[in-house]
Design an enzyme around this catalytic site. Sequence first.
Site, short mmCIF file in Angstrom:
data_model
loop_
_atom_site.label_atom_id
_atom_site.label_comp_id
_atom_site.label_asym_id
_atom_site.label_seq_id
_atom_site.Cartn_x
_atom_site.Cartn_y
_atom_site.Cartn_z
N ASP A 162 0.83 -1.21 0.00
CA ASP A 162 0.00 0.00 0.00
C ASP A 162 0.87 1.26 0.00
O ASP A 162 1.70 1.45 0.90
CB ASP A 162 -0.89 -0.05 1.25
N GLY A 203 -4.85 3.48 -8.28
CA GLY A 203 -5.07 3.74 -9.69
C GLY A 203 -4.31 4.94 -10.24
O GLY A 203 -4.56 5.36 -11.38
N ASP A 224 -10.46 3.68 -2.17
CA ASP A 224 -11.15 2.66 -1.38
C ASP A 224 -12.65 2.64 -1.64
O ASP A 224 -13.30 3.68 -1.70
CB ASP A 224 -10.94 2.91 0.11
#
Length: 333
Positions: A162, A203, A224
Amino acid sequence: TGREPLTGWFERVSRDEAFPARIAPPELHDVPDSGVAPTPPMGWNSWNKFQDVFDDATVRQMADAMVSSGMSKAGYTYIVVDEGWTSGRDAGGKITGNGKFPDMKTLADYVHSKGLKIGIYSSPGPQSCSGRMGGGYQGSYGHDAEDAFTFAAWGYDYLKYDWCSAGGVYSNTREDNQGAYQKMGEALLKAGRPIVFSLCQYGSHDVWKWGAKAGGNLWRTTTDIADRWESMDRIGFAQIDINGYNRPGHWNDPDMLEVGNGGMNGDEYRTHMSLWCLLAAPLMAGNDLRAMSDETKAILMNEEAIAIDQDREFRPVTRLSQQGKSEVLVRPL
């Protein structure tokens, strides 16, 4: 959902807190294909339901429930420990679990004993997302290769990586994004264990065009998801135009499933599951597997829908026609 998109929050953090010295990203090149994830991964992830408030016992119970509910027979394989498991590094620099997760190898052994595979979470930045807000969760910045070997030695089969605080040590460019993920992609290949590599940077910079080059097996294409029709609708139908970037081993990821979390009705959840299957999206359940209604089980374990998602000769979904909010979607099998 507790985690924010790339812009804004990282800029605030980078002004208010000190970051480690910048390590220049590597020269870009294509990472060899790992050969894993020939179909979209299926499993469970802790974040949507629990965020970082869960522990070792919770993960074990989810593994038990995945088997007892029949989900494992339906194709669900991975139990992914998302943010919240780590505290820091020991004197030798090895990443360590916290009080809630005292022994990550033993946890992996337990999940494997159920016939399942297990995933773990980190960041190319110095800390994870909640870590930058006081959670203290360690990232892999400057320890990419070391952490890859640690995860492999512990027996992990999947890594969700992440972006989070990486925005404070890398510039927000495609080159730095790709380079940061490339470092871990190469490290995983050298770690001696097949590990699915999940890129989570929301993205940015059209990741579907370069995620595979960085070694990614799947990459988040969006911020999210939330357990609301509006969020699912906005995210899901926006994926159709980029569905052609999917191919075996490399998948667009419109985020995890919210089925069973209570924010949508049955028809909306069926649409959610159906659309994700048409998209050949990873099917990562995000609900409490220990307390599923019969309706939730029927949606998540719909054999015909899953067969579409898992078709080994992937061909993209296309929009045959559209009139207002009504669309006809076709995916040849």
